[in-house]
Motif scaffolding. Structure first.
Motif, PDB file in Angstrom:
ATOM      1  N   ARG A 160      -6.472  -4.925  -4.246  1.00 25.63           N
ATOM      2  CA  ARG A 160      -6.966  -3.572  -3.981  1.00 25.63           C
ATOM      3  C   ARG A 160      -7.714  -2.987  -5.163  1.00 25.63           C
ATOM      4  O   ARG A 160      -7.876  -1.777  -5.260  1.00 25.63           O
ATOM      5  CB  ARG A 160      -5.799  -2.641  -3.650  1.00 25.63           C
ATOM      6  N   THR A 207     -16.224  -2.977   1.864  1.00 26.55           N
ATOM      7  CA  THR A 207     -14.839  -3.277   2.232  1.00 26.55           C
ATOM      8  C   THR A 207     -14.301  -2.167   3.132  1.00 26.55           C
ATOM      9  O   THR A 207     -14.894  -1.121   3.248  1.00 26.55           O
ATOM     10  CB  THR A 207     -13.981  -3.400   0.960  1.00 26.55           C
ATOM     11  N   THR A 208     -13.196  -2.424   3.755  1.00 23.68           N
ATOM     12  CA  THR A 208     -12.598  -1.402   4.618  1.00 23.68           C
ATOM     13  C   THR A 208     -11.299  -0.874   4.036  1.00 23.68           C
ATOM     14  O   THR A 208     -10.590  -0.136   4.681  1.00 23.68           O
ATOM     15  CB  THR A 208     -12.299  -1.994   6.008  1.00 23.68           C
ATOM     16  N   VAL A 209     -10.978  -1.315   2.822  1.00 21.36           N
ATOM     17  CA  VAL A 209      -9.752  -0.801   2.215  1.00 21.36           C
ATOM     18  C   VAL A 209     -10.083  -0.067   0.923  1.00 21.36           C
ATOM     19  O   VAL A 209     -11.097  -0.312   0.289  1.00 21.36           O
ATOM     20  CB  VAL A 209      -8.740  -1.934   1.899  1.00 21.36           C
ATOM     21  N   ALA A 210      -9.172   0.839   0.550  1.00 23.28           N
ATOM     22  CA  ALA A 210      -9.373   1.608  -0.678  1.00 23.28           C
ATOM     23  C   ALA A 210      -9.331   0.694  -1.883  1.00 23.28           C
ATOM     24  O   ALA A 210      -8.597  -0.294  -1.900  1.00 23.28           O
ATOM     25  CB  ALA A 210      -8.285   2.662  -0.786  1.00 23.28           C
ATOM     26  N   LEU A 211     -10.126   1.030  -2.847  1.00 26.78           N
ATOM     27  CA  LEU A 211     -10.126   0.244  -4.070  1.00 26.78           C
ATOM     28  C   LEU A 211      -9.578   1.079  -5.210  1.00 26.78           C
ATOM     29  O   LEU A 211      -9.924   2.249  -5.361  1.00 26.78           O
ATOM     30  CB  LEU A 211     -11.550  -0.204  -4.401  1.00 26.78           C
ATOM     31  N   LEU A 212      -8.721   0.437  -6.003  1.00 22.50           N
ATOM     32  CA  LEU A 212      -8.191   1.107  -7.183  1.00 22.50           C
ATOM     33  C   LEU A 212      -9.242   1.098  -8.285  1.00 22.50           C
ATOM     34  O   LEU A 212     -10.000   0.140  -8.423  1.00 22.50           O
ATOM     35  CB  LEU A 212      -6.975   0.341  -7.690  1.00 22.50           C
ATOM     36  N   ALA A 267       0.826  -1.211   0.000  1.00 23.45           N
ATOM     37  CA  ALA A 267       0.000   0.000   0.000  1.00 23.45           C
ATOM     38  C   ALA A 267       0.856   1.255   0.000  1.00 23.45           C
ATOM     39  O   ALA A 267       0.346   2.354  -0.150  1.00 23.45           O
ATOM     40  CB  ALA A 267      -0.917   0.008   1.229  1.00 23.45           C
TER      41      ALA A 267
END
Lengths: 602, 161
Positions: free
Chosen positions: B109, B118-123, B44
């Motif tokens: 990602r 989700t709890t993470v950024a997505l590209l 990341a």
């Protein structure tokens, strides 16, 4: 209901005093009291804008967020941060909007991110947000589309995702992205602008936005906590330090003169300039302030940027350089309507090509301050500084455009000559410290003496026995005070005392001070120059009039807007801001005056 | 005919391809950034992602070069136009299947049709022929891949004179 009515817009333009600034060390957004973001260059401060409604309310682009019902407003920065809090008060309730440009951390975040966080305080308040993205100063075609429910604005290598959480269902209509929602006590909504430049977009999760916001607030507070206290007016000094930090271009250490271009010095006039460059003129003030505030890393980065940038043109100096250190600053006009019709809207700055002799004094004064603070000047840089001193010996008899970059014929400006004296004096002192080679020291000192004779014979009004604007003239110029502040002559001399008094009496208007009398090659007038007021306060302290200096300073710190920011100029009759903002030199001068008065009081 | 000229050509071809994509990005023709896309599959951290991504990109460039070598062996010739045709084929495959369908499925990602809360950024996903990164991306990508294939063929031709 507390708070106040937001300043009304005129022809779609908010008063310049109504703007607060947020930023992340790369770019700065201006937010009006009514919740509209009217200025945002991307990806950097000197890049084209996505929002420029402050320069063209029709086509510039903006991002509004406010209650749908009439409201009153109260604003402040969260303590010790560049995070803005706006409280809207309506008949239905109260809502708080917190705006921040977040600072990247170890998580994978967007290239640039602007968060608008909405908290319901009391009652139920109907809110509306609308985004008019217009890339390239409103000139480039912008494509809007929904991708998996997320609005996207795309133009060439730039893109923007509008990630809304609990802020209504985003809709696209007629080139505008918007949504409506209602707040209730404790409700929390976020609209985040996630920007990409030459890379794919990133869509952050809500939890990441929250964490990044918290870390941004903490980062600003950590930075402020590490600053040295500087005596009275601590609140104004801290705000000025934070404003200055916004203007520091993080990748290079350069300090932009202001965040904007072409905000007019006279409404409807032609005095509209692009200030998104770093001026050598400001360097001594900048370094001195950074050192006094305990910003050693920033001071070092700035000095190295200055040395790096000036290498391109050495030994000659341009008055200004780009934030990345480049020397090109070609001036052109944009087809925008201008703030309240103030044309032209310029980008680039032709002053880069002017001869301004004072810059040499500023650079050598900066080097002196840097060395005097115990920092090392290596032999290579020392040799280059010596070349600059040699150049000053050859150039000081020439006329120049002066500190104010007049577009009339070059003249023998007193301030320029004083700074040439400062250049050679500091070169000699640096050589005495072993930081500069010594072979030409005697010549530097001889030439400095000649400059002093020229100033004392040609740049003094016999009638007033004070320094004039230029050789052989009776015009006045507040910039001569910088000669005093930079160490030219004895501050307790009668001549300096009379000069300070003359500037106050004839260029002053209450706490305000105009720059100069006489011709400058441009049509129209201008407001009082904020920095000149602070220079006068500092000069009063230096000539021993401490009570006058303190009283003036007390008046001056109240002249900022509701969140403590200063533009370049203020119209004395109305208190309206004029010129680009936030203006680095205004805030630098505030810090310098506050610290000087504190020193003299000690 | 040994594999070494093909590997050298793969390295040079990847240099050319990367330079073209980077130049197109600077000219605002595309937002496609292959090192960033590849590197963020592993980390990341932005700076590290680009470094890892460049390394991964060159490894893939060498791997594809061995595939080209096998194809040239199979057809018994390695003319420059044949290399260009292979490059065109690879560019089309990359745009329609590799980057468009497979990368979002394996990239931890990147958003895909299967993404959920989700709890993470997505590209941003590339879309068909990576057009989400700019409408000119397919043209830029195809030109870059055609040159990649051509360079490998030219290296083999020069080595076997």
């Amino acid at each position: 209901m507390p708070g106040r009515e937001p300043s009304p817009r005129r022809d779609g333009y908010a008063p310049l005093r109504a703007y607060a600034a947020i930023g992340d060390g790369r770019t700065i957004a201006l937010i009006a009291e009514d919740g509209s973001i009217d200025w945002l260059p991307l990806p950097n401060l000197d890049s084209p804008t996505v929002f420029a409604a402050v320069l063209d309310s029709e086509t510039g682009g903006c991002f509004t967020l406010a209650p749908t019902a009439p409201f009153r407003v109260a604003r402040r920065y969260l303590a010790d941060t560049n995070v803005l809090e706006t409280t809207f008060l309506t008949d239905d309730g109260e809502v708080r909007v917190v705006d921040a440009m977040t600072i990247l951390d170890e998580s994978l975040g967007p290239f640039r991110e602007l968060q608008r966080r909405v908290e319901g305080i009391a009652g139920r308040v109907s809110m509306r947000w609308q985004l008019h993205p217009r890339f390239g100063y409103g000139q480039r075609p912008t494509r809007l589309e929904l991708r998996a429910g997320v609005p996207i604005a795309v133009s060439g290598g730039d893109a923007l995702a509008i990630c809304a959480f609990d802020a209504g269902r985003p809709q696209i209509e007629g080139g505008v992205v918007g949504g409506c929602f209602e707040t209730s006590p404790g409700s929390r909504s976020v609209v985040a602008l996630c920007m990409a430049h030459q890379e794919p977009l990133l869509f952050p999760a809500r939890a990441e936005l929250d964490a990044r916001f918290d870390r941004t607030v903490a980062a600003w507070r950590t930075w402020v906590a590490a600053r040295a206290p500087v005596g009275p007016w601590q609140g104004a000094v801290t705000r000025s330090a934070l404003a200055l930090k916004l203007l520091v271009h993080a990748p290079s250490g350069a300090v932009a003169a202001a965040a904007t271009t072409s905000l007019p010095e006279q409404i409807g006039g032609e005095r509209n300039w692009d200030y998104r460059f770093c001026w050598v003129r400001d360097s001594a003030f900048t370094l001195d302030s950074l050192l006094r505030l305990g910003c050693a890393p920033e001071a070092q980065a700035y000095f190295w940027w200055l040395v790096h940038a000036s290498q391109l043109t050495r030994p000659r100096l341009q008055p200004l350089y780009r934030l990345d250190g480049g020397a090109r600053a070609t001036e052109s006009s944009l087809p925008l309507r201008g703030y309240l019709g103030s044309l032209p809207v310029r980008i680039g700055n032709a002053a880069a090509g002017q001869r301004q002799l004072d810059t040499y004094g500023e650079l050598l004064q900066t080097a002196w301050l840097y060395a005097d603070a115990g920092q090392y000047i290596d032999p290579d840089i020392g040799a280059r500084l010596a070349d600059i001193a040699d150049l000053v010996c050859r150039l000081w008899r020439e006329p120049d455009a002066g500190i104010w970059e007049v577009r009339s014929a070059p003249a023998h400006f007193t301030h320029s000559k004083m700074m040439c004296w400062v250049a050679l004096d500091r070169a000699g002192r640096l050589a005495d410290h072993g930081a500069l080679p010594r072979p030409h020291v005697a010549e530097w000192r001889r030439q400095a003496e000649e400059i002093g004779e020229f100033i004392e014979l040609r740049c003094v009004s016999e009638r007033r026995d004070g320094y004039t604007r230029s050789a052989g003239s009776e015009e006045l110029d507040a910039s001569v005070l910088l000669g005093l502040l930079s160490g030219y002559g004895d501050p307790r001399s009668a001549r300096w005392g009379r000069t300070v008094e003359t500037v106050r009496r004839e260029l002053g208007h209450g706490p305000y001070v105009y720059r100069y009398t006489g011709e400058d090659g441009l049509a129209g007038g201008e407001g009082a120059f904020v920095s000149c007021s602070f220079w006068l306060a500092e000069a009063l302290a230096r000539v021993g009039r401490l009570a006058d200096a303190t009283a003036l300073m007390n008046d001056l710190v109240e002249l900022g807007n509701d969140v403590g920011l200063f533009a370049e100029e203020i119209e004395p009759s109305t208190g309206a801001f004029l010129g680009n903002l936030p203006q680095g030199l205004s805030h630098l001068s505030l810090i310098s005056a506050a610290t000087a008065i504190a020193e003299e009081s000690a | 005919m040994t594999v070494w000229p093909a590997l050298a050509g793969g390295f040079a071809g990847t240099l050319v391809l990367t330079t073209i994509l980077r130049t197109a990005s600077e000219l605002n023709l595309t937002r496609m950034d292959l090192p960033f896309l590849l590197g963020t599959a592993f980390t990341a951290d932005r700076a590290r992602a680009k470094a890892v991504g460049y390394a991964a990109h060159f490894v893939m460039g060498l791997a594809f070069a061995t595939g080209y070598y096998a194809l040239f062996l199979a057809v018994g010739r390695h003319d420059w136009w044949l290399g260009a045709a292979f490059g065109l084929g690879q560019g089309l495959f990359a745009g329609t299947v590799l980057v468009n369908v497979l990368l979002p499925l394996v990239h931890p990602r990147m958003g895909s049709p299967l993404s959920d809360a989700t709890t993470v950024a997505l590209l941003e996903s590339p879309g068909f022929m990576a057009r989400n990164y700019g409408l000119r991306t397919p043209a830029v990508s195809l030109v870059a891949h055609v040159l990649y294939g051509t360079v490998i063929a030219v290296f083999l031709t020069l080595a076997n004179r």
